[in-house]
Scaffold this motif. Sequence first.
Motif, PDB file in Angstrom:
ATOM      1  N   THR A 246      -5.300  -8.978   5.026  1.00  0.00           N
ATOM      2  CA  THR A 246      -4.800  -7.679   4.551  1.00  0.00           C
ATOM      3  C   THR A 246      -4.620  -6.656   5.662  1.00  0.00           C
ATOM      4  O   THR A 246      -4.169  -5.539   5.401  1.00  0.00           O
ATOM      5  N   ARG A 247      -4.966  -6.997   6.899  1.00  0.00           N
ATOM      6  CA  ARG A 247      -4.870  -6.044   8.001  1.00  0.00           C
ATOM      7  C   ARG A 247      -4.126  -6.651   9.188  1.00  0.00           C
ATOM      8  O   ARG A 247      -4.205  -7.841   9.447  1.00  0.00           O
TER       9      ARG A 247
ATOM     10  N   GLU B 192       0.865  -1.166   0.000  1.00  0.00           N
ATOM     11  CA  GLU B 192       0.000   0.000   0.000  1.00  0.00           C
ATOM     12  C   GLU B 192       0.904   1.219   0.000  1.00  0.00           C
ATOM     13  O   GLU B 192       2.116   1.106  -0.120  1.00  0.00           O
ATOM     14  N   THR B 193       0.347   2.378   0.179  1.00  0.00           N
ATOM     15  CA  THR B 193       1.180   3.564   0.233  1.00  0.00           C
ATOM     16  C   THR B 193       1.979   3.625   1.509  1.00  0.00           C
ATOM     17  O   THR B 193       2.786   4.503   1.691  1.00  0.00           O
ATOM     18  N   SER B 194       1.774   2.680   2.452  1.00  0.00           N
ATOM     19  CA  SER B 194       2.642   2.560   3.603  1.00  0.00           C
ATOM     20  C   SER B 194       3.918   1.839   3.235  1.00  0.00           C
ATOM     21  O   SER B 194       4.769   1.586   4.070  1.00  0.00           O
ATOM     22  N   SER B 195       4.056   1.489   1.943  1.00  0.00           N
ATOM     23  CA  SER B 195       5.249   0.835   1.437  1.00  0.00           C
ATOM     24  C   SER B 195       6.027   1.803   0.555  1.00  0.00           C
ATOM     25  O   SER B 195       5.524   2.842   0.132  1.00  0.00           O
ATOM     26  N   ASP B 196       7.292   1.430   0.259  1.00  0.00           N
ATOM     27  CA  ASP B 196       8.092   2.265  -0.620  1.00  0.00           C
ATOM     28  C   ASP B 196       7.764   1.935  -2.072  1.00  0.00           C
ATOM     29  O   ASP B 196       6.854   1.178  -2.380  1.00  0.00           O
ATOM     30  N   SER B 197       8.544   2.498  -3.009  1.00  0.00           N
ATOM     31  CA  SER B 197       8.241   2.342  -4.432  1.00  0.00           C
ATOM     32  C   SER B 197       8.353   0.909  -4.923  1.00  0.00           C
ATOM     33  O   SER B 197       7.771   0.539  -5.936  1.00  0.00           O
ATOM     34  N   SER B 198       9.098   0.078  -4.197  1.00  0.00           N
ATOM     35  CA  SER B 198       9.253  -1.320  -4.607  1.00  0.00           C
ATOM     36  C   SER B 198       8.236  -2.231  -3.942  1.00  0.00           C
ATOM     37  O   SER B 198       8.249  -3.436  -4.144  1.00  0.00           O
ATOM     38  N   GLY B 199       7.357  -1.651  -3.100  1.00  0.00           N
ATOM     39  CA  GLY B 199       6.320  -2.447  -2.459  1.00  0.00           C
ATOM     40  C   GLY B 199       6.709  -2.967  -1.093  1.00  0.00           C
ATOM     41  O   GLY B 199       5.928  -3.661  -0.454  1.00  0.00           O
ATOM     42  N   ASN B 200       7.922  -2.658  -0.612  1.00  0.00           N
ATOM     43  CA  ASN B 200       8.349  -3.100   0.715  1.00  0.00           C
ATOM     44  C   ASN B 200       7.897  -2.098   1.768  1.00  0.00           C
ATOM     45  O   ASN B 200       7.890  -0.888   1.522  1.00  0.00           O
ATOM     46  N   PRO B 201       7.533  -2.570   2.976  1.00  0.00           N
ATOM     47  CA  PRO B 201       7.145  -1.646   4.034  1.00  0.00           C
ATOM     48  C   PRO B 201       8.272  -0.652   4.321  1.00  0.00           C
ATOM     49  O   PRO B 201       9.444  -1.019   4.321  1.00  0.00           O
ATOM     50  N   ARG B 202       7.896   0.591   4.537  1.00  0.00           N
ATOM     51  CA  ARG B 202       8.905   1.611   4.791  1.00  0.00           C
ATOM     52  C   ARG B 202       9.656   1.327   6.090  1.00  0.00           C
ATOM     53  O   ARG B 202       9.076   0.874   7.059  1.00  0.00           O
ATOM     54  N   GLN B 203      10.958   1.641   6.081  1.00  0.00           N
ATOM     55  CA  GLN B 203      11.775   1.466   7.259  1.00  0.00           C
ATOM     56  C   GLN B 203      12.308   2.807   7.731  1.00  0.00           C
ATOM     57  O   GLN B 203      12.540   3.721   6.944  1.00  0.00           O
TER      58      GLN B 203
ATOM     59  N   TYR C  69     -13.564  -5.292  12.399  1.00  0.00           N
ATOM     60  CA  TYR C  69     -12.804  -4.769  11.260  1.00  0.00           C
ATOM     61  C   TYR C  69     -11.518  -5.559  10.977  1.00  0.00           C
ATOM     62  O   TYR C  69     -11.292  -6.003   9.844  1.00  0.00           O
ATOM     63  N   LEU C  70     -10.681  -5.744  11.985  1.00  0.00           N
ATOM     64  CA  LEU C  70      -9.381  -6.362  11.732  1.00  0.00           C
ATOM     65  C   LEU C  70      -9.472  -7.858  11.464  1.00  0.00           C
ATOM     66  O   LEU C  70      -8.893  -8.364  10.503  1.00  0.00           O
ATOM     67  N   ARG C  71     -10.202  -8.585  12.291  1.00  0.00           N
ATOM     68  CA  ARG C  71     -10.240 -10.048  12.140  1.00  0.00           C
ATOM     69  C   ARG C  71     -10.873 -10.489  10.817  1.00  0.00           C
ATOM     70  O   ARG C  71     -10.342 -11.384  10.152  1.00  0.00           O
ATOM     71  N   PRO C  72     -11.989  -9.872  10.374  1.00  0.00           N
ATOM     72  CA  PRO C  72     -12.540 -10.282   9.072  1.00  0.00           C
ATOM     73  C   PRO C  72     -11.605  -9.985   7.897  1.00  0.00           C
ATOM     74  O   PRO C  72     -11.773 -10.540   6.819  1.00  0.00           O
ATOM     75  N   ARG C  73     -10.624  -9.100   8.116  1.00  0.00           N
ATOM     76  CA  ARG C  73      -9.675  -8.739   7.057  1.00  0.00           C
ATOM     77  C   ARG C  73      -8.267  -9.208   7.421  1.00  0.00           C
ATOM     78  O   ARG C  73      -7.280  -8.541   7.102  1.00  0.00           O
TER      79      ARG C  73
ATOM     80  N   ALA D 274      -3.060  -1.353  10.380  1.00  0.00           N
ATOM     81  CA  ALA D 274      -4.055  -1.453  11.442  1.00  0.00           C
ATOM     82  C   ALA D 274      -5.307  -0.651  11.141  1.00  0.00           C
ATOM     83  O   ALA D 274      -6.327  -0.821  11.810  1.00  0.00           O
ATOM     84  N   TRP D 275      -5.277   0.214  10.119  1.00  0.00           N
ATOM     85  CA  TRP D 275      -6.360   1.155   9.883  1.00  0.00           C
ATOM     86  C   TRP D 275      -6.848   1.037   8.439  1.00  0.00           C
ATOM     87  O   TRP D 275      -6.217   0.364   7.619  1.00  0.00           O
ATOM     88  N   PRO D 276      -7.917   1.712   8.092  1.00  0.00           N
ATOM     89  CA  PRO D 276      -8.325   1.770   6.679  1.00  0.00           C
ATOM     90  C   PRO D 276      -7.201   2.344   5.811  1.00  0.00           C
ATOM     91  O   PRO D 276      -6.380   3.136   6.289  1.00  0.00           O
ATOM     92  N   THR D 277      -7.181   1.982   4.545  1.00  0.00           N
ATOM     93  CA  THR D 277      -6.079   2.317   3.641  1.00  0.00           C
ATOM     94  C   THR D 277      -5.696   3.800   3.638  1.00  0.00           C
ATOM     95  O   THR D 277      -4.503   4.120   3.725  1.00  0.00           O
ATOM     96  N   PRO D 278      -6.633   4.750   3.526  1.00  0.00           N
ATOM     97  CA  PRO D 278      -6.225   6.169   3.510  1.00  0.00           C
ATOM     98  C   PRO D 278      -5.501   6.591   4.788  1.00  0.00           C
ATOM     99  O   PRO D 278      -4.564   7.385   4.744  1.00  0.00           O
ATOM    100  N   VAL D 279      -5.927   6.051   5.926  1.00  0.00           N
ATOM    101  CA  VAL D 279      -5.292   6.396   7.202  1.00  0.00           C
ATOM    102  C   VAL D 279      -3.886   5.800   7.255  1.00  0.00           C
ATOM    103  O   VAL D 279      -2.923   6.459   7.689  1.00  0.00           O
TER     104      VAL D 279
END
Length: 467
Positions: free
Chosen positions: A457-458, A14-25, A450-454, A332-337
């Motif tokens: 992805t969450r 998601e956008t919580s990741s960098d340009s290569s798709g890895n989570p930001r560090q 919210y979290l358990r049904p997803r 942990a939150w909806p995608t925009p957050v």
Amino acid sequence: MTDTLPTAEAAVPETSSDSSGNPRQLKRSIGVVGGTLLTLSCVTPASTLFVVVPDLFGSLGTATALTIAIGSVLCVAVAFCYSELGTLVPSAGGEYAMVSTLAGRLAGWLVFVLSLLVVMIVPPVIAMGTADYLTPIVHLDPSMTGAGVMLLATLAGLLDLRANAWITGIFLVLEVIAAAVVALLGFTHSRRGLDSLTSMRVAGTGGHTDTVTAMLVVSGLAIALFVTQGFSTAVYLSEELENPRRNVARTVLATLAISTVIILVPVVAITMGASDLTELTGGDISGMVTAWSDSAVGTFVSLCVALAIINAGIVMVIQNSRVLFASARDKAWPTPVNALFARLGRFGSPWVATLAVGIPGAVLCFVNLDTLYGVTGVSVTGMYLLVAVAALLSRRGHHRHTHAWRMPLWPAMPILLIAVLAYILTQQETSYLLWTGGITAAATLYWALYLRPRRETRWLISLPEED
């Protein structure tokens, strides 16, 4: 078992990741000295001594030093758990990343909520104490002053972490000097011997002297645990510490040892130097300092405490923003957050997350939080309890062979800690338990709806790669 994603295998970019798709560090930029300075600043010994300890004097009297000493011994076991888990799971998520990885995602989510409760509410309440210690120079409204301190801390939190280590280090020196002055004055004006530390007396109503019972000491342990609680900041910073497998444990244990000395020694000195039991129970440490010396020394100590509170605000905002950043990266939150909270600024700090914890903190300075310390004590105790459970599970499966710092006396240490912490919880006031329980129930509802049904992805805990 929780879903834990190494950085190179993040399955849901998601956008919580960098340009290569890895989570930001976050960037590894500090060593043991910088980490210890930041962590000690979060313990903020002087503001703890002047803001939290007076409440303990009011309920425990001469038993305050003993209660803090017992709490510090318990914290050694807690520190062992943090050191092992922090090197096993070196993530900015701190407790929730450790507990999620080892005890399951629901347990990790509850730890996240408890830790967020502690670190979001405590800074503004401590910040409001700044006005009291600026009184020798200027009279200010506590709420307005506290809000100003929180906004200043937020601005500092947007800077590079290395710069903040130096800023907080300078403030830390001043507050250590203030604590040393209090200790020196207390010891040089002693009116009673060391046996007074175990006399278990507190001033009651009508000039009577009451006995401090063992149950009162046990009840006070929840706050005593909170007194040195800031050593856990080392775990939150583990993603930015160089060589975390070695330096997290060093930072945690060094911080606990130093902070215990800085807090406990002045408490002993105050207990011995107070003119009478009524003055000790009143907990007016600034008044005692002025009586032992003169107004100039009292003013100096007060200003040092004010700087210590500002220092604590800076470090707590830094810590809180890292927790929020990590929760967004772990979805942990909806995608925009998630996209907002995971953004990094030009200095490498999570700037949106920093604003998200600092600005509400300024607003909270205008809210009546009378039950703060009680709720915080329950939250800290519950959080430590879940960390101890995770430590008990830390050597299962492949974790047994992972390179990490290992605590002595395992599994006896976490088992004993679980038993003691559970008992301490049973001795807390019902209202504090209900407040904390209600918040925990709401968090569980969010998990269930919210979290358990997803779950695919969450709330996927990502562990950063080591350099």
